[in-house]
Scaffold this active site. Structure first.
Site, PDB file in Angstrom:
ATOM      1  N   TYR A 152      35.628  -6.370 -36.221  1.00 61.15           N
ATOM      2  CA  TYR A 152      34.222  -6.204 -35.834  1.00 61.15           C
ATOM      3  C   TYR A 152      33.991  -4.999 -34.941  1.00 61.15           C
ATOM      4  O   TYR A 152      32.863  -4.719 -34.562  1.00 61.15           O
ATOM      5  CB  TYR A 152      33.735  -7.459 -35.091  1.00 61.15           C
ATOM      6  CG  TYR A 152      33.487  -8.603 -36.018  1.00 61.15           C
ATOM      7  CD1 TYR A 152      34.528  -9.157 -36.745  1.00 61.15           C
ATOM      8  CD2 TYR A 152      32.217  -9.130 -36.182  1.00 61.15           C
ATOM      9  CE1 TYR A 152      34.316 -10.197 -37.614  1.00 61.15           C
ATOM     10  CE2 TYR A 152      32.000 -10.173 -37.052  1.00 61.15           C
ATOM     11  CZ  TYR A 152      33.046 -10.699 -37.763  1.00 61.15           C
ATOM     12  OH  TYR A 152      32.829 -11.728 -38.625  1.00 61.15           O
ATOM     13  N   LYS A 219      46.880 -15.349 -37.569  1.00 61.65           N
ATOM     14  CA  LYS A 219      47.545 -15.110 -38.846  1.00 61.65           C
ATOM     15  C   LYS A 219      48.708 -14.148 -38.566  1.00 61.65           C
ATOM     16  O   LYS A 219      48.888 -13.129 -39.249  1.00 61.65           O
ATOM     17  CB  LYS A 219      46.498 -14.522 -39.817  1.00 61.65           C
ATOM     18  CG  LYS A 219      46.914 -14.437 -41.233  1.00 61.65           C
ATOM     19  CD  LYS A 219      46.918 -15.760 -41.959  1.00 61.65           C
ATOM     20  CE  LYS A 219      47.519 -15.581 -43.340  1.00 61.65           C
ATOM     21  NZ  LYS A 219      48.061 -16.774 -43.961  1.00 61.65           N
ATOM     22  N   ASP A 273      45.145 -20.282 -41.847  1.00 57.53           N
ATOM     23  CA  ASP A 273      44.825 -21.022 -43.082  1.00 57.53           C
ATOM     24  C   ASP A 273      45.168 -22.494 -42.938  1.00 57.53           C
ATOM     25  O   ASP A 273      44.443 -23.380 -43.382  1.00 57.53           O
ATOM     26  CB  ASP A 273      45.515 -20.404 -44.310  1.00 57.53           C
ATOM     27  CG  ASP A 273      46.920 -19.933 -44.036  1.00 57.53           C
ATOM     28  OD1 ASP A 273      47.257 -19.696 -42.868  1.00 57.53           O
ATOM     29  OD2 ASP A 273      47.707 -19.810 -44.990  1.00 57.53           O
ATOM     30  N   ASP A 297      34.800 -16.404 -36.451  1.00 54.37           N
ATOM     31  CA  ASP A 297      33.545 -16.389 -37.191  1.00 54.37           C
ATOM     32  C   ASP A 297      33.606 -17.417 -38.330  1.00 54.37           C
ATOM     33  O   ASP A 297      32.725 -18.260 -38.494  1.00 54.37           O
ATOM     34  CB  ASP A 297      33.326 -14.975 -37.751  1.00 54.37           C
ATOM     35  CG  ASP A 297      31.898 -14.752 -38.216  1.00 54.37           C
ATOM     36  OD1 ASP A 297      31.067 -15.657 -38.055  1.00 54.37           O
ATOM     37  OD2 ASP A 297      31.621 -13.669 -38.759  1.00 54.37           O
TER      38      ASP A 297
END
Ligand code: NAD
Length: 407
Positions: A152, A219, A273, A297
């Site tokens: 972002y 991640k 995930d 988000d």
């Protein structure tokens, strides 16, 4: 009113809140004016009731979004940012993202310009709200999403542009990559400083509010030096600042045979995930979740759906200087001015704002009255279509029903 006083931020970060604090608001675009009117009525009546008229909020309108553009020619006037910065606390409705007008998103701009580095989204089930979960009552999580960096940050180079060509030749010639000429490039900066201040805030919140764990969602198995580093720096800050009050999940099993001491917060991490599965299958195992911007988000909207959707999800953007409380949904233009939508997201954000100010008596009145109103099946269209026997009311009527219960 006009004779309100500014909320002062103390050196230790706490707020000194006068009896008549002046609080800036941005009413927002689209459905913003409808949900803001409803929210203001509910907040004012809860403050009046909780403090017998001794305390009152002096609201100060500041301009941004379409109204800002119409009146000042500027989507986000500097004066608005300066006023919010000086007032320590503000609240806002949703704002249109001006397409092709040079600003990526007004909301992102506010977060970045005021350095509101923590996006805080509580996700708690309110009884009687329709939910796709079998046992939604087990859901009580608060997402702390890093708000200023990650993908972002806006460092992007369009495929075919001169900038992308420059980046590509640097990467291919000096860094050993082999990117093709039709590649767009985005940069994902994640820093130790910004990670540590976000995670420190999440841990402090978990300790103050009686949560038993902080989960680091990342991640890092794939993006080792950004998301992986996020988890590593997060564990470091837990040790540096909270060593008396935190243990890692490994320590929980190595030193405490898996039995959590009542005075210790467990810091654990989960791959992003996998956490999406876990919050569906075993939501009760998760409390505060700290995560980089993009993961946060995705996760906060997915969690909002588990407890009734975006119309019910409150949020805040918090920095060291000031905090802006906001509805988490957008401007829903097709419902603008129809007095139809659900104002709960902004009302619950208002309750968070009152808690942030230390006015818990008023926020509790709001939470109880909102829950009782929904339990009585007096709801706006979005919930009415999912609840058997509901009576559908307008946005303002829903707020009036909450005010009646507060009173
Ligand atoms: P949206 O959230 O405005 O609306 C999507 C749909 O969700 C609506 O059509 C409606 O069916 C439902 N919905 C939203 N809020 C609701 C409420 N309070 N009660 C009942 N139903 C509700 O998303 P969008 O259509 O993608 O975006 C519209 C505009 O809002 C865009 O300009 C976008 O950039 C902006 N936006 C602003 C914010 C913000 O200000 N924080 C956030 C997201 C989108």
């Amino acid at each position: 009113m006009g004779n309100g006083k500014i909320i002062e931020k103390q050196a230790d970060g706490s707020l000194e809140v006068p009896e008549l604090p002046e609080i800036p608001f941005i009413e927002g675009d689209g459905i913003g004016p409808d949900i803001w009117r409803a929210t203001r009525m509910v907040i004012d009546s809860a403050v009046q009731k909780a403090f017998d008229g001794r305390r009152q909020i002096s609201w100060l309108e500041v301009l941004a979004g379409e109204k800002g553009f119409e009146k000042t020619g500027n989507w986000l006037p500097d004066e608005t940012l300066e006023t919010i910065r000086n007032h320590a606390v503000a609240i806002k409705g949703p704002m249109t993202t001006p397409v092709g007008k040079g600003i990526r998103s007004l909301n992102v701009a506010i977060r970045q310009k005021l350095d509101l580095y923590a996006c805080v989204r509580p996700v708690k089930y309110i009884e009687s709200v329709p939910s796709p979960m079998k046992r939604p009552e087990n859901i009580n999580m608060v997402v702390f999403r890093e708000n200023t960096e990650d993908l972002y940050a806006g460092i992007e180079f369009q495929a075919g542009s001169a900038e992308a060509a420059k980046m590509r030749s640097f990467l291919n010639e000096q860094m050993g990559t082999s990117l093709s000429a039709d590649t767009g490039i985005g940069i994902k900066p994640i820093s130790a400083t910004n990670t540590k201040r976000l995670v420190a805030r999440a841990i402090a919140y978990a300790l103050e509010n009686g949560f038993s764990s902080v989960t680091l969602m990342h991640k890092g198995n794939i993006m080792k030096f950004t998301e992986g580093a996020f988890a590593q720096w997060a564990y470091e800050v837990a040790k540096e600042k909270f060593s008396d009050h935190t243990i890692t999940e490994n320590e929980l099993y190595d030193q405490f045979e898996g039995k959590q001491p009542h005075d210790k917060l467990v810091i654990k991490d989960r791959i992003a995930d996998m956490l999406f599965q876990q919050v569906l299958l075993r939501p009760g195992e998760y409390g505060v979740i700290a995560t980089p911007n993009l993961n946060g988000d995705y996760l906060s909207d997915a969690l909002a759906a588990q407890v009734g959707g975006l119309g019910m999800a409150p949020g805040a953007n918090i920095g060291d200087r000031c905090a802006v409380f906001e509805a988490t949904h957008g401007t829903a233009p097709k419902y603008a001015g129809l007095d139809k939508v659900n104002p709960s997201s902004l009302i619950l954000s208002g309750a968070m704002m009152l808690e942030h100010m230390g006015w818990r008596e008023a926020s509790e009145l709001i939470r109880k009255a909102l829950q009782a109103t929904i339990q009585s099946k007096t709801v706006t269209y979005d919930l009415a279509r999912q609840i058997d026997g509901a009576s559908e009311v307008k946005c303002s009527e829903f707020a009036r029903a909450i005010v009646d219960r507060i009173g």
